[in-house]
Design a protein around this motif. Sequence first.
Motif, mmCIF file in Angstrom:
data_model
loop_
_atom_site.group_PDB
_atom_site.id
_atom_site.type_symbol
_atom_site.label_atom_id
_atom_site.label_comp_id
_atom_site.label_asym_id
_atom_site.label_seq_id
_atom_site.Cartn_x
_atom_site.Cartn_y
_atom_site.Cartn_z
ATOM 1 N N PHE A 191 0.804 -1.212 0.000
ATOM 2 C CA PHE A 191 0.000 0.000 0.000
ATOM 3 C C PHE A 191 0.846 1.274 0.000
ATOM 4 C CE2 PHE A 191 -2.648 -3.299 1.912
ATOM 5 C CZ PHE A 191 -3.810 -3.173 1.164
ATOM 6 N N LYS A 192 2.184 1.108 -0.063
ATOM 7 C CA LYS A 192 3.041 2.290 -0.134
ATOM 8 C C LYS A 192 2.808 3.091 -1.408
ATOM 9 C CE LYS A 192 6.933 0.880 2.790
ATOM 10 N NZ LYS A 192 8.403 0.621 2.844
ATOM 11 N N ILE A 193 2.294 2.420 -2.436
ATOM 12 C CA ILE A 193 2.038 3.119 -3.694
ATOM 13 C C ILE A 193 0.953 4.174 -3.539
ATOM 14 C CG2 ILE A 193 2.813 1.186 -5.103
ATOM 15 C CD1 ILE A 193 -0.079 0.385 -5.491
ATOM 16 N N ILE A 194 0.122 4.041 -2.511
ATOM 17 C CA ILE A 194 -0.899 5.069 -2.236
ATOM 18 C C ILE A 194 -0.520 5.881 -0.990
ATOM 19 C CG2 ILE A 194 -2.769 3.874 -3.411
ATOM 20 C CD1 ILE A 194 -3.717 2.836 -0.719
ATOM 21 N N LYS A 195 0.792 5.911 -0.708
ATOM 22 C CA LYS A 195 1.364 6.750 0.351
ATOM 23 C C LYS A 195 0.966 6.320 1.765
ATOM 24 C CE LYS A 195 3.188 9.326 -2.848
ATOM 25 N NZ LYS A 195 4.638 9.260 -3.135
ATOM 26 N N VAL A 196 0.746 5.032 1.970
ATOM 27 C CA VAL A 196 0.483 4.534 3.327
ATOM 28 C C VAL A 196 1.821 4.369 4.053
ATOM 29 C CG1 VAL A 196 -0.401 2.617 4.695
ATOM 30 C CG2 VAL A 196 -1.644 3.378 2.673
ATOM 31 N N PRO A 197 2.040 5.045 5.188
ATOM 32 C CA PRO A 197 3.327 4.952 5.903
ATOM 33 C C PRO A 197 3.448 3.624 6.653
ATOM 34 C CG PRO A 197 1.824 6.358 7.113
ATOM 35 C CD PRO A 197 1.106 5.971 5.845
ATOM 36 N N ALA A 198 3.810 2.573 5.944
ATOM 37 C CA ALA A 198 3.833 1.237 6.534
ATOM 38 C C ALA A 198 4.814 1.142 7.700
ATOM 39 C CB ALA A 198 4.182 0.204 5.455
ATOM 40 N N HIS A 199 6.027 1.691 7.517
ATOM 41 C CA HIS A 199 7.034 1.594 8.579
ATOM 42 C C HIS A 199 6.597 2.355 9.828
ATOM 43 C CE1 HIS A 199 10.955 1.227 10.457
ATOM 44 N NE2 HIS A 199 10.888 2.516 10.728
ATOM 45 N N GLU A 200 6.041 3.537 9.663
ATOM 46 C CA GLU A 200 5.622 4.332 10.806
ATOM 47 C C GLU A 200 4.481 3.654 11.561
ATOM 48 O OE1 GLU A 200 6.390 5.476 7.912
ATOM 49 O OE2 GLU A 200 8.097 6.784 8.359
ATOM 50 N N ILE A 201 3.554 3.039 10.824
ATOM 51 C CA ILE A 201 2.449 2.328 11.470
ATOM 52 C C ILE A 201 2.982 1.129 12.262
ATOM 53 C CG2 ILE A 201 0.378 0.941 11.057
ATOM 54 C CD1 ILE A 201 -0.243 2.734 8.683
ATOM 55 N N GLY A 202 3.916 0.397 11.673
ATOM 56 C CA GLY A 202 4.517 -0.724 12.379
ATOM 57 C C GLY A 202 5.266 -0.286 13.622
ATOM 58 N N LEU A 203 5.975 0.844 13.530
ATOM 59 C CA LEU A 203 6.706 1.361 14.683
ATOM 60 C C LEU A 203 5.760 1.772 15.799
ATOM 61 C CD1 LEU A 203 9.409 2.279 15.939
ATOM 62 C CD2 LEU A 203 9.051 4.499 14.833
ATOM 63 N N MET A 204 4.667 2.464 15.446
ATOM 64 C CA MET A 204 3.695 2.877 16.464
ATOM 65 C C MET A 204 3.048 1.671 17.133
ATOM 66 S SD MET A 204 1.800 6.270 14.938
ATOM 67 C CE MET A 204 1.275 5.460 13.418
ATOM 68 N N LEU A 205 2.737 0.646 16.339
ATOM 69 C CA LEU A 205 2.146 -0.561 16.908
ATOM 70 C C LEU A 205 3.113 -1.253 17.848
ATOM 71 C CD1 LEU A 205 -0.150 -2.646 16.991
ATOM 72 C CD2 LEU A 205 0.891 -3.756 15.026
ATOM 73 N N SER A 206 4.370 -1.323 17.452
ATOM 74 C CA SER A 206 5.379 -1.956 18.292
ATOM 75 C C SER A 206 5.510 -1.243 19.635
ATOM 76 C CB SER A 206 6.722 -1.959 17.565
ATOM 77 O OG SER A 206 7.744 -2.433 18.405
ATOM 78 N N MET A 207 5.577 0.077 19.595
ATOM 79 C CA MET A 207 5.709 0.842 20.838
ATOM 80 C C MET A 207 4.463 0.720 21.699
ATOM 81 S SD MET A 207 7.649 4.320 19.640
ATOM 82 C CE MET A 207 9.347 4.268 19.058
ATOM 83 N N SER A 208 3.296 0.741 21.057
ATOM 84 C CA SER A 208 2.041 0.639 21.816
ATOM 85 C C SER A 208 1.953 -0.693 22.547
ATOM 86 C CB SER A 208 0.845 0.811 20.874
ATOM 87 O OG SER A 208 0.877 2.066 20.241
ATOM 88 N N LEU A 209 2.226 -1.783 21.830
ATOM 89 C CA LEU A 209 2.162 -3.100 22.456
ATOM 90 C C LEU A 209 3.233 -3.257 23.532
ATOM 91 C CD1 LEU A 209 1.532 -5.370 19.336
ATOM 92 C CD2 LEU A 209 -0.107 -4.728 21.100
ATOM 93 N N ARG A 210 4.383 -2.644 23.294
ATOM 94 C CA ARG A 210 5.478 -2.777 24.261
ATOM 95 C C ARG A 210 5.148 -2.089 25.576
ATOM 96 N NH1 ARG A 210 7.876 -2.323 27.995
ATOM 97 N NH2 ARG A 210 10.128 -2.238 28.406
ATOM 98 N N PHE A 211 4.465 -0.956 25.528
ATOM 99 C CA PHE A 211 4.276 -0.163 26.743
ATOM 100 C C PHE A 211 2.911 -0.351 27.403
ATOM 101 C CE2 PHE A 211 7.821 2.256 24.867
ATOM 102 C CZ PHE A 211 8.659 2.298 25.978
ATOM 103 N N VAL A 212 2.025 -1.123 26.810
ATOM 104 C CA VAL A 212 0.742 -1.399 27.478
ATOM 105 C C VAL A 212 0.960 -2.111 28.820
ATOM 106 C CG1 VAL A 212 -1.353 -2.796 27.349
ATOM 107 C CG2 VAL A 212 -0.756 -1.292 25.464
ATOM 108 N N PRO A 213 1.729 -3.215 28.869
ATOM 109 C CA PRO A 213 1.969 -3.835 30.184
ATOM 110 C C PRO A 213 2.698 -2.915 31.147
ATOM 111 C CG PRO A 213 2.579 -5.319 28.390
ATOM 112 C CD PRO A 213 2.369 -3.971 27.774
ATOM 113 N N THR A 214 3.610 -2.092 30.631
ATOM 114 C CA THR A 214 4.338 -1.166 31.501
ATOM 115 C C THR A 214 3.403 -0.145 32.132
ATOM 116 O OG1 THR A 214 6.292 -1.403 30.087
ATOM 117 C CG2 THR A 214 6.255 0.463 31.591
ATOM 118 N N LEU A 215 2.478 0.388 31.337
ATOM 119 C CA LEU A 215 1.511 1.343 31.872
ATOM 120 C C LEU A 215 0.592 0.693 32.895
ATOM 121 C CD1 LEU A 215 0.531 3.352 28.656
ATOM 122 C CD2 LEU A 215 2.005 4.083 30.530
#
Length: 264
Positions: free
Chosen positions: A146-170
């Motif tokens: 979906f990068k051909i339609i300017k979907v920021p795949a890497h940024e979405i993956g990074l945000m998901l990774s950080m979100s899942l990582r810090f849910v138990p911490t919070l």
Amino acid sequence: MNSMILGRYVPGNSILHRMDPRAKLLGLFLLIIILFWANNVMTNALLFLLAFALILSAKIPFRFFINGLKSMVFIIAFTTLFQLFATTGGKTLFQFYFLTVTDKGLAQAGVIFCRFILIVVFSTILTLTTTPLSLADAVEKLLTPFKIIKVPAHEIGLMLSMSLRFVPTLMDDTIRIMNAQRARGVDFGEGNLLQKIRSFIPILIPLFASSFKRADALAIAMEARGYKSGEGRSRYRQLKWQFLDSVAILSVVAVGAIIFWLKY
């Protein structure tokens, strides 16, 4: 240990642990679609058998899944009861003032209840057998076309990774702050509903403060290490699609075909 399961990973060497995270994520997406086809006893029983088989395959104690359901019990109960009393039509089974229970409402409430339970179980299996980093990589890989339609795949993956990582911490921070407030004499269970809501304010303020402090420290650490998103980044762990992953996806599709054939 708190009951929050989202973002927690249980190390293991089961079949599900060894599967490609893209296959597991795609399988979960297909199973959620299949859940909306299941609308009778037979189809839901088949899906519960599948969930039980997956739990056994993951070799993870049942207490993790019970804890996952405990954290969602209010939402499940509220949605089920709302569906029970809000659905009209069919034969009236029970009536008390404005509350009416019909056979159609009872059947629909049962379907919604099973649907919620299965969604929680399937999602819990995914998170318990997949590391947050692998899951984020899978999301990024699946979004790459979906990068051909300017979907920021890497940024979405990074945000998901950080979100899942810090849910138990919070969640751990929340429990720590609540214990500290209880030691100072705060009772979170006394008073009416408004007073109970106000009693959580002493939790929210230090929780937001610690969250912003952690986010700032993470940003500084990423900048200090020269983090750069986008093209050109290499990966230490490479995702490999295996024959087992293809068999798993084909099995889910076969289950979907059976459910579609057995539904009303």
